[in-house]
Design an enzyme around this catalytic site. Structure first.
Site, PDB file in Angstrom:
ATOM      1  N   CYS A  86      23.024  28.573  -4.812  1.00  0.00           N
ATOM      2  CA  CYS A  86      24.019  27.187  -4.420  1.00  0.00           C
ATOM      3  C   CYS A  86      25.739  28.032  -4.515  1.00  0.00           C
ATOM      4  O   CYS A  86      25.694  28.421  -5.578  1.00  0.00           O
ATOM      5  CB  CYS A  86      24.275  26.000  -6.121  1.00  0.00           C
ATOM      6  SG  CYS A  86      25.010  24.870  -5.641  1.00  0.00           S
TER       7      CYS A  86
ATOM      8  N   CYS B  35      27.404  27.311   2.026  1.00  0.00           N
ATOM      9  CA  CYS B  35      26.925  26.614   1.470  1.00  0.00           C
ATOM     10  C   CYS B  35      25.328  26.369   2.058  1.00  0.00           C
ATOM     11  O   CYS B  35      25.044  26.582   2.984  1.00  0.00           O
ATOM     12  CB  CYS B  35      27.397  24.910   1.300  1.00  0.00           C
ATOM     13  SG  CYS B  35      26.468  23.568   0.954  1.00  0.00           S
TER      14      CYS B  35
END
Ligand code: DGL
Length: 255
Positions: A74, A183
């Site tokens: 992440c 992302c």
């Protein structure tokens, strides 16, 4: 902790499954323990303190499972607290950042759009990364929160909605030469995105680099496993486990 211990991989939700998939194909003999924090998704709209609190809770859990390394799958969580986590835990913590450097290495003088969460794009870590390249490249920041939400909602098969959403973000990308998927949720859109842009547009993500780095880190400590290969899904919303497996299967079919 020993060679046969699993690698812990986590994300704010299901995006990190794209990283898990890459690590599994690169290190097929490793046992992988994935934790999706879907109950607290998205991280992209939270504060540093809120994200850090969640990441500590997750890493404490991983330590109790005796993992040998933790991959923060992440970009948002990495921007928020990788340093805090590295100080707190005695094992390797592998983070992620938007693969801007990879995009810059493709060709000089490009316009590069970085798609990421609002949090990642506003953090100092990204500003520092960007300033290494922004004299020579035009770099656009494009926050894409909707792309996180649609993965979490299991909406990837709603092609009209996905196309409309991607076209909106492409319009903000002003005909960029390269798009960085900064992302981990966005990697699920790679194929759909490729169908919407000209084949000269480069779509870049950091997953392969992260998998290679993970291997190097474990190899340096003689911690590579040659007898595992199991994948175990956990999620703070247990009803997301079936979707986790489905997303992994879809990525593996694409290979
Ligand atoms: N998957 C996460 C990332 O790579 C963020 C998604 C979110 O929780 O906002 O940044």
């Amino acid at each position: 902790m020993h060679k046969q211990s699993p690698i812990g991989i986590f994300d704010s939700g299901l995006g990190g499954i794209s990283v898990l998939s890459e690590i599994h194909s690169f290190l097929p003999k490793e046992d992988l323990l994935f934790l999706g924090d879907s109950k607290y998704n998205p991280y992209g709209t939270k504060t540093k303190a809120e994200i850090t609190e969640r990441c500590i809770a997750i890493c404490d859990w991983f330590m109790a499972q005796d993992v040998k390394a933790i991959v923060i799958a992440c970009n948002t969580a990495t921007s928020a607290c990788v340093d805090v986590l590295r100080k707190r835990y005695p094992i390797d913590i592998i983070g992620m950042e938007p693969a801007l450097k990879v995009a810059c290495e493709i060709a000089p003088d490009q316009k590069i759009a970085v798609w990421a969460t609002n949090y990642t794009l506003k953090e100092k870590k990204f500003a520092n990364l960007m300033h290494r390249f922004d004299q020579d490249y035009t770099i656009l920041r494009v926050p894409c929160p909707k792309l996180v939400e649609l993965v979490e909602k299991d909406a990837l098969d709603q092609s009209a909605l996905i196309q409309e959403t991607l076209e909106g973000y492409l319009a903000q990308s002003q005909a960029a030469d390269s798009i960085v998927l900064g992302c981990t949720h966005f990697v699920f859109y790679r194929k759909m995105l490729e169908n919407l842009v000209s084949k000269d547009v480069h779509i870049v993500d950091g997953n392969a680099g992260t998998a290679r780095h993970c291997k190097d880190v474990l190899a340096a400590k003689d911690l590579l496993n040659d007898a595992g290969g199991n994948i175990e899904f956990h999620n703070t919303l247990p009803e997301k486990i079936a979707l986790s497996q489905k997303l992994l299967n879809e990525l593996e079919e694409e290979l």
